[in-house]
Design a protein around this motif. Structure first.
Motif, PDB file in Angstrom:
ATOM      1  N   PHE A 276     -16.745   4.530  26.686  1.00  0.00           N
ATOM      2  CA  PHE A 276     -15.868   4.184  25.565  1.00  0.00           C
ATOM      3  C   PHE A 276     -15.968   5.225  24.454  1.00  0.00           C
ATOM      4  N   VAL A 277     -17.189   5.608  24.105  1.00  0.00           N
ATOM      5  CA  VAL A 277     -17.389   6.568  23.016  1.00  0.00           C
ATOM      6  C   VAL A 277     -16.800   7.929  23.382  1.00  0.00           C
ATOM      7  N   MET A 278     -17.074   8.422  24.592  1.00  0.00           N
ATOM      8  CA  MET A 278     -16.551   9.709  25.010  1.00  0.00           C
ATOM      9  C   MET A 278     -15.023   9.701  25.058  1.00  0.00           C
ATOM     10  N   LEU A 401     -13.956  -1.799  35.733  1.00  0.00           N
ATOM     11  CA  LEU A 401     -14.319  -2.018  34.337  1.00  0.00           C
ATOM     12  C   LEU A 401     -14.420  -0.686  33.593  1.00  0.00           C
ATOM     13  N   LEU A 402     -14.993   0.329  34.234  1.00  0.00           N
ATOM     14  CA  LEU A 402     -15.110   1.636  33.582  1.00  0.00           C
ATOM     15  C   LEU A 402     -13.753   2.327  33.459  1.00  0.00           C
ATOM     16  N   VAL A 403     -12.873   2.147  34.445  1.00  0.00           N
ATOM     17  CA  VAL A 403     -11.528   2.732  34.351  1.00  0.00           C
ATOM     18  C   VAL A 403     -10.773   2.138  33.177  1.00  0.00           C
ATOM     19  N   VAL A 404     -10.851   0.813  33.037  1.00  0.00           N
ATOM     20  CA  VAL A 404     -10.186   0.162  31.902  1.00  0.00           C
ATOM     21  C   VAL A 404     -10.795   0.637  30.587  1.00  0.00           C
ATOM     22  N   THR A 405     -12.123   0.748  30.557  1.00  0.00           N
ATOM     23  CA  THR A 405     -12.806   1.214  29.349  1.00  0.00           C
ATOM     24  C   THR A 405     -12.362   2.618  28.972  1.00  0.00           C
ATOM     25  N   ARG A 406     -12.226   3.485  29.961  1.00  0.00           N
ATOM     26  CA  ARG A 406     -11.787   4.859  29.719  1.00  0.00           C
ATOM     27  C   ARG A 406     -10.395   4.882  29.095  1.00  0.00           C
ATOM     28  N   LEU A 407      -9.485   4.084  29.642  1.00  0.00           N
ATOM     29  CA  LEU A 407      -8.128   4.047  29.110  1.00  0.00           C
ATOM     30  C   LEU A 407      -8.098   3.477  27.695  1.00  0.00           C
ATOM     31  N   VAL A 412      -7.610   3.975  21.709  1.00  0.00           N
ATOM     32  CA  VAL A 412      -8.181   3.800  20.369  1.00  0.00           C
ATOM     33  C   VAL A 412      -8.357   5.150  19.677  1.00  0.00           C
ATOM     34  N   GLY A 413      -8.834   6.160  20.407  1.00  0.00           N
ATOM     35  CA  GLY A 413      -9.037   7.470  19.810  1.00  0.00           C
ATOM     36  C   GLY A 413      -7.736   8.106  19.347  1.00  0.00           C
ATOM     37  N   ALA A 414      -6.703   8.066  20.184  1.00  0.00           N
ATOM     38  CA  ALA A 414      -5.423   8.643  19.794  1.00  0.00           C
ATOM     39  C   ALA A 414      -4.843   7.922  18.586  1.00  0.00           C
ATOM     40  N   GLN A 415      -4.961   6.590  18.581  1.00  0.00           N
ATOM     41  CA  GLN A 415      -4.422   5.848  17.442  1.00  0.00           C
ATOM     42  C   GLN A 415      -5.219   6.147  16.174  1.00  0.00           C
ATOM     43  N   ILE A 447     -18.365  11.322  16.584  1.00  0.00           N
ATOM     44  CA  ILE A 447     -18.309  10.212  17.548  1.00  0.00           C
ATOM     45  C   ILE A 447     -18.910  10.638  18.878  1.00  0.00           C
ATOM     46  N   ALA A 448     -18.559  11.852  19.328  1.00  0.00           N
ATOM     47  CA  ALA A 448     -19.151  12.360  20.571  1.00  0.00           C
ATOM     48  C   ALA A 448     -20.662  12.502  20.427  1.00  0.00           C
TER      49      ALA A 448
END
Length: 464
Positions: A276-278, A401-407, A412-415, A447-448
């Motif tokens: 999520f953070v990355m 779950l990780l694929v959804v988290t990545r998306l 969130v980052g773009a917004q 954040i990274a």
């Protein structure tokens, strides 16, 4: 008397070719927005935060559909569901191709987002109609063409937008999608549905969709400062209520869309947080760089058009395309943790460096290459590490779950990047100040870097 087993009908190169053309055109349609985002903002008269909505709308649908696409194909037949989804994608592409305003374009993008189901459904089809070796080759071809479509979309968005109009960026790939879908319908035989007692988690799908949409709207409206305090509080409450409802439904569902109980495992929880953070950091980069390329050249920007932006973003698109395979290899060679740490460090350094030095276009292009490669390799390493760490029966749940988290992280980052630029936009000129970009790059870097702290804390906890 036992029921005879019916062998699946074999398919030929023409059927695989039709799937490949479909994947190529879908990848093209998916990627035209990024280089054209500044153009869309000018044409529609919208802010960077609203522009981020355009970029995120497709990802929202993808985040919702990713965990259920394969289940739908198994339940109702891969060919049938693929044709259904392509009908929705075509409707969304045609709507975006004729959109007169932002709401119509957003609806079109949301409908196009169901394209995320095309790849797993294509894989289902080739597995059922080809031998093991042939299916592996066919899957590689389809995946490569989808990735190649992303590169093509980055290149052709500008020429199409300037030669015709921005609407044709969506319309032309959609016309190819329609033709390829017709070919798939003619050449691909039906595949029998697989028997399953697990219900589709439709309440979870609806609630996650509503939560993500409400979150995006909240980020734009609440941070814009135009809402009265009570209205802002109501929006935040609505987001919290939808998110809470989704968690409750997923915890009680017999076959949840995303099994949140997996987060009770320390390794899974750590992978979830790091992904999520990355992804947040990378989502900010995706939004900020095209905006800086397009900023007026008489100040700090470069005044570039969509075609030039696409060319400068192209190396990053290629780096992102190859990073997944390299990330999996590196995870096997050096371990997932080493790959993740390297990716985080590269992203943090690139973003802080860009905040200090961004007076040449090549600097931005190099930063996109570094961050795209780091994000792709890092999240893929986390996927590979998680898949090997959990029980075989839980692999699908954990990776979905990780694929959804990545998306969701990219969304969130773009917004967040759009909100930062909107907050720093000069009311008279409508152009973000240079300080807004610097703030965005520093935020992405910090954040990274925070992910390194998370890794350190987890390592100390394991030792303890």
């Amino acid at each position: 008397m036992s029921t005879p087993v019916v062998s699946p009908v074999r398919i030929g190169r023409r059927a695989v070719g039709a799937l490949g053309v479909l994947a190529l055109s879908l990848g093209t349609l998916q990627s035209v927005v990024e280089p054209a985002l500044p153009l869309l903002q000018r044409e529609l008269g919208i802010s960077p935060a609203e522009g981020a909505l355009v970029a995120n709308a497709l990802l929202i649908t993808g985040a919702v559909l990713a965990p259920v696409a394969g289940k739908l194909g198994d339940r109702y037949g891969g060919r049938r569901v693929l044709l259904w989804l392509m009908a929705v994608v075509s409707a969304g592409g045609l709507l975006a191709g004729t959109a007169p305003n932002l709401p119509a374009l957003l609806v079109g993008q949301i409908l196009q987002g169901v394209m995320v189901g095309a790849l797993p459904l294509s894989f289902i089809l080739v597995r059922r109609h080809l031998s093991a070796g042939e299916s592996q080759a066919a899957i590689g071809v389809v995946l490569a063409l989808f990735t190649g479509g992303g590169v093509i979309g980055t290149l052709v968005a500008g020429p199409i937008a300037h030669g015709l109009s921005w609407q044709w960026m969506f319309a032309l790939p959609t016309l190819v999608i329609i033709a390829a879908t017709v070919a798939v319908a003619r050449l691909m035989p039906d595949d029998p549905p697989a028997a399953s007692d697990d219900p589709i988690d439709w309440p979870g799908v609806v609630l996650l969709s509503g939560t993500l949409l409400a979150l995006m709207v909240a980020l734009v409206t609440v941070t814009g400062g135009d809402l009265p305090p009570l209205a802002a509080a109501a929006v935040v409450t609505a987001v919290a209520a939808l998110a809470t409802g989704w968690v409750v439904v997923e915890r009680r569902a017999s076959a949840p869309m995303v099994d949140l109980r997996m987060l009770g495992r320390p390794a899974m929880r750590s992978a979830f947080v790091l992904t999520f953070v990355m992804s947040i950091s990378f989502g900010m980069v995706v939004l900020l760089l095209p905006q800086l390329f397009a900023a007026p050249a008489d100040g700090y920007g470069f005044g570039l058009g969509t075609t030039q932006i696409g060319l400068l973003l192209l190396p990053g698109a290629i780096a992102g395309a190859v990073s997944d395979s390299i990330g999996g290899f590196a995870a096997r060679r050096f371990g997932p943790r080493a790959v993740v740490v390297a990716g985080i460090a590269v992203t943090a350094v690139a973003m802080i460096g860009l905040a200090l030095l961004h007076d040449a276009a090549w600097q931005l292009s190099v930063a996109k290459v570094l961050t795209a490669f780091a994000a792709g390799a890092g999240t893929t390493a986390l996927l590979a590490g998680t898949a090997s760490a959990v029980d075989a029966r839980d692999t699908g749940i954990a990776t979905s779950l990780l694929v959804v988290t990545r998306l969701v992280g990219v969304i969130v980052g773009a917004q967040a990047g759009g909100v930062i630029l909107a907050a720093g936009t000069d009311a008279a000129t409508g152009v973000p100040a240079e300080a807004a970009f610097v703030t965005g790059f520093v935020a992405a870097g910090l954040i990274a870097a925070s992910a390194l702290t998370l890794i350190r804390i987890r390592k100390n906890g394991v030792r303890a």
